[in-house]
Each structure stands twice: as C-alpha cells, then as structure tokens.
Motif scaffolding. Structure first.
Motif, PDB file in Angstrom:
ATOM      1  N   SER A  10     -91.280 -70.312 -15.494  1.00 54.55           N
ATOM      2  CA  SER A  10     -91.716 -70.933 -14.164  1.00 54.55           C
ATOM      3  C   SER A  10     -92.341 -70.828 -13.312  1.00 54.55           C
ATOM      4  O   SER A  10     -91.793 -69.328 -13.003  1.00 54.55           O
ATOM      5  CB  SER A  10     -90.352 -71.809 -14.262  1.00 54.55           C
ATOM      6  N   TYR A  11     -92.795 -70.338 -11.823  1.00 54.95           N
ATOM      7  CA  TYR A  11     -93.483 -69.761 -11.564  1.00 54.95           C
ATOM      8  C   TYR A  11     -93.696 -69.613  -9.922  1.00 54.95           C
ATOM      9  O   TYR A  11     -93.715 -71.158 -10.021  1.00 54.95           O
ATOM     10  CB  TYR A  11     -94.949 -68.622 -11.284  1.00 54.95           C
ATOM     11  N   THR A  12     -93.824 -69.801  -9.135  1.00 52.64           N
ATOM     12  CA  THR A  12     -93.711 -70.136  -7.942  1.00 52.64           C
ATOM     13  C   THR A  12     -94.994 -68.869  -6.989  1.00 52.64           C
ATOM     14  O   THR A  12     -94.642 -67.959  -6.812  1.00 52.64           O
ATOM     15  CB  THR A  12     -91.999 -69.986  -6.945  1.00 52.64           C
ATOM     16  N   ILE A  13     -96.069 -69.824  -6.639  1.00 55.50           N
ATOM     17  CA  ILE A  13     -96.616 -69.456  -5.930  1.00 55.50           C
ATOM     18  C   ILE A  13     -96.807 -69.078  -4.289  1.00 55.50           C
ATOM     19  O   ILE A  13     -96.740 -69.923  -3.905  1.00 55.50           O
ATOM     20  CB  ILE A  13     -98.201 -70.446  -6.432  1.00 55.50           C
ATOM     21  N   VAL A  14     -96.463 -67.715  -4.038  1.00 55.56           N
ATOM     22  CA  VAL A  14     -96.701 -67.645  -2.885  1.00 55.56           C
ATOM     23  C   VAL A  14     -97.793 -66.772  -2.168  1.00 55.56           C
ATOM     24  O   VAL A  14     -98.426 -66.163  -3.118  1.00 55.56           O
ATOM     25  CB  VAL A  14     -95.320 -66.742  -2.672  1.00 55.56           C
ATOM     26  N   GLY A  15     -97.448 -66.582  -0.780  1.00 53.38           N
ATOM     27  CA  GLY A  15     -98.317 -65.504  -0.247  1.00 53.38           C
ATOM     28  C   GLY A  15     -98.470 -64.159  -0.486  1.00 53.38           C
ATOM     29  O   GLY A  15     -97.180 -63.759  -1.415  1.00 53.38           O
ATOM     30  N   SER A  16     -99.242 -63.040  -0.565  1.00 49.07           N
ATOM     31  CA  SER A  16     -99.036 -61.271  -1.071  1.00 49.07           C
ATOM     32  C   SER A  16     -98.178 -60.673  -0.483  1.00 49.07           C
ATOM     33  O   SER A  16     -96.905 -60.217  -1.143  1.00 49.07           O
ATOM     34  CB  SER A  16    -100.284 -60.814  -0.779  1.00 49.07           C
ATOM     35  N   THR A  17     -97.400 -61.374   0.203  1.00 50.78           N
ATOM     36  CA  THR A  17     -96.252 -61.075   0.669  1.00 50.78           C
ATOM     37  C   THR A  17     -94.503 -61.029   0.513  1.00 50.78           C
ATOM     38  O   THR A  17     -94.080 -59.986   0.626  1.00 50.78           O
ATOM     39  CB  THR A  17     -95.822 -60.618   2.755  1.00 50.78           C
ATOM     40  N   GLU A  18     -94.822 -61.810   0.051  1.00 50.03           N
ATOM     41  CA  GLU A  18     -93.065 -62.469  -0.476  1.00 50.03           C
ATOM     42  C   GLU A  18     -93.639 -62.825  -2.219  1.00 50.03           C
ATOM     43  O   GLU A  18     -92.731 -62.807  -3.059  1.00 50.03           O
ATOM     44  CB  GLU A  18     -93.232 -64.218  -0.344  1.00 50.03           C
ATOM     45  N   ALA A  19     -94.281 -61.812  -3.074  1.00 45.83           N
ATOM     46  CA  ALA A  19     -94.776 -62.027  -4.440  1.00 45.83           C
ATOM     47  C   ALA A  19     -93.293 -60.622  -4.508  1.00 45.83           C
ATOM     48  O   ALA A  19     -93.258 -60.412  -3.774  1.00 45.83           O
ATOM     49  CB  ALA A  19     -95.835 -61.736  -4.416  1.00 45.83           C
ATOM     50  N   ASN A  20     -92.600 -61.582  -5.704  1.00 49.82           N
ATOM     51  CA  ASN A  20     -91.693 -60.211  -6.424  1.00 49.82           C
ATOM     52  C   ASN A  20     -92.101 -61.396  -8.213  1.00 49.82           C
ATOM     53  O   ASN A  20     -91.230 -62.278  -7.888  1.00 49.82           O
ATOM     54  CB  ASN A  20     -90.543 -60.770  -5.584  1.00 49.82           C
ATOM     55  N   SER A  21     -92.351 -60.006  -8.814  1.00 44.28           N
ATOM     56  CA  SER A  21     -92.108 -60.796  -9.916  1.00 44.28           C
ATOM     57  C   SER A  21     -91.048 -60.766 -10.802  1.00 44.28           C
ATOM     58  O   SER A  21     -90.945 -61.032 -11.340  1.00 44.28           O
ATOM     59  CB  SER A  21     -93.677 -59.526 -10.786  1.00 44.28           C
ATOM     60  N   LEU A  22     -89.582 -60.535 -10.564  1.00 46.27           N
ATOM     61  CA  LEU A  22     -88.811 -60.337 -11.287  1.00 46.27           C
ATOM     62  C   LEU A  22     -88.256 -61.532 -10.703  1.00 46.27           C
ATOM     63  O   LEU A  22     -86.894 -62.514 -11.243  1.00 46.27           O
ATOM     64  CB  LEU A  22     -87.859 -59.397 -10.536  1.00 46.27           C
ATOM     65  N   ALA A  23     -88.698 -62.359  -9.420  1.00 40.72           N
ATOM     66  CA  ALA A  23     -87.820 -63.548  -9.305  1.00 40.72           C
ATOM     67  C   ALA A  23     -88.555 -64.508  -9.718  1.00 40.72           C
ATOM     68  O   ALA A  23     -88.965 -65.724  -8.711  1.00 40.72           O
ATOM     69  CB  ALA A  23     -87.845 -63.274  -7.815  1.00 40.72           C
ATOM     70  N   LYS A  25     -92.038 -64.755  -8.302  1.00 41.18           N
ATOM     71  CA  LYS A  25     -92.738 -65.526  -7.822  1.00 41.18           C
ATOM     72  C   LYS A  25     -94.411 -64.482  -7.509  1.00 41.18           C
ATOM     73  O   LYS A  25     -94.125 -63.455  -7.250  1.00 41.18           O
ATOM     74  CB  LYS A  25     -91.991 -65.053  -6.372  1.00 41.18           C
ATOM     75  N   ILE A  26     -95.048 -65.381  -7.506  1.00 37.95           N
ATOM     76  CA  ILE A  26     -96.140 -64.410  -8.041  1.00 37.95           C
ATOM     77  C   ILE A  26     -97.363 -64.979  -6.842  1.00 37.95           C
ATOM     78  O   ILE A  26     -97.542 -65.789  -6.429  1.00 37.95           O
ATOM     79  CB  ILE A  26     -96.610 -64.869  -9.489  1.00 37.95           C
ATOM     80  N   SER A  27     -98.345 -63.794  -6.460  1.00 35.67           N
ATOM     81  CA  SER A  27     -98.990 -64.134  -5.248  1.00 35.67           C
ATOM     82  C   SER A  27    -100.184 -65.140  -5.391  1.00 35.67           C
ATOM     83  O   SER A  27    -100.781 -64.887  -6.574  1.00 35.67           O
ATOM     84  CB  SER A  27     -99.472 -62.572  -5.170  1.00 35.67           C
ATOM     85  N   ASN A  28    -100.655 -65.499  -4.458  1.00 37.86           N
ATOM     86  CA  ASN A  28    -101.672 -66.204  -4.988  1.00 37.86           C
ATOM     87  C   ASN A  28    -103.175 -65.694  -5.443  1.00 37.86           C
ATOM     88  O   ASN A  28    -104.038 -66.082  -5.287  1.00 37.86           O
ATOM     89  CB  ASN A  28    -102.117 -67.307  -3.457  1.00 37.86           C
ATOM     90  N   PRO A  31    -104.226 -62.457 -10.611  1.00 39.27           N
ATOM     91  CA  PRO A  31    -104.813 -63.398 -11.251  1.00 39.27           C
ATOM     92  C   PRO A  31    -104.160 -64.625 -11.812  1.00 39.27           C
ATOM     93  O   PRO A  31    -105.200 -65.192 -11.755  1.00 39.27           O
ATOM     94  CB  PRO A  31    -104.758 -62.283 -12.892  1.00 39.27           C
ATOM     95  N   VAL A  32    -103.116 -64.719 -12.329  1.00 44.16           N
ATOM     96  CA  VAL A  32    -102.399 -66.034 -12.922  1.00 44.16           C
ATOM     97  C   VAL A  32    -102.056 -66.408 -11.385  1.00 44.16           C
ATOM     98  O   VAL A  32    -102.189 -68.086 -11.811  1.00 44.16           O
ATOM     99  CB  VAL A  32    -100.619 -65.605 -13.124  1.00 44.16           C
ATOM    100  N   GLY A  33    -102.020 -66.534 -10.204  1.00 42.57           N
ATOM    101  CA  GLY A  33    -101.495 -67.710  -9.678  1.00 42.57           C
ATOM    102  C   GLY A  33    -103.417 -68.272  -8.666  1.00 42.57           C
ATOM    103  O   GLY A  33    -103.419 -69.210  -8.805  1.00 42.57           O
ATOM    104  N   ARG A  34    -104.089 -66.682  -9.232  1.00 41.23           N
ATOM    105  CA  ARG A  34    -105.382 -67.301  -8.937  1.00 41.23           C
ATOM    106  C   ARG A  34    -105.902 -68.649  -9.496  1.00 41.23           C
ATOM    107  O   ARG A  34    -106.556 -69.358  -9.874  1.00 41.23           O
ATOM    108  CB  ARG A  34    -106.265 -67.005  -8.986  1.00 41.23           C
TER     109      ARG A  34
END
Length: 64
Positions: A10-23, A25-28, A31-34
């Motif tokens: 389960s991923y949450t797609i967020v802006g690059s400043t909020e990204a946290n792979s351990l949680a 939360k992947i950046s938009n 590669p996966v976010g895009r």
C-alpha cells in the motif's frame, strides 16, 4: 500487488518534500509514483527500476 512476489503493498503518493519510503509515502516524481498516477483499479503497470523491471497490479485506490 507486486506481481513477482504476489505481495500486497500500500502506497500513498505525495509531493517530493513529503516522501518517506519507510512509511510507504512515495513521491509523485518517483518511478513508481509516476507509473501509478492516473491508473485505475485492475490496471497493471510496469516500472523500470535500477535493479530491474517491477510489475504492479492496482487493487484499490482511495483518495484522502
């Protein structure tokens, strides 16, 4: 669903400043976010990563 390992993730797609792979939360901009942006339930996406290609199936989408 990670198709290779048959594992649900389960991923949450967020802006690059909020990204946290351990949680998961992947950046938009990642590669996966895009690859996941704009997809629908049931879609299968292939993502090229540095260590090879990964295939995911979208099982569910929630907007929060």
């Amino acid at each position: 669903l990670d198709m290779e390992f048959d594992e649900e993730e389960s991923y949450t797609i967020v802006g690059s400043t909020e990204a946290n792979s351990l949680a998961f939360k992947i950046s938009n901009e990642s590669p996966v976010g895009r690859a996941l942006m704009g997809k629908q339930k049931g879609d299968v996406v292939k993502v090229e990563l540095p260590d090879g290609e990964v295939e995911y199936k979208v099982l569910n989408i929630t907007r929060g």
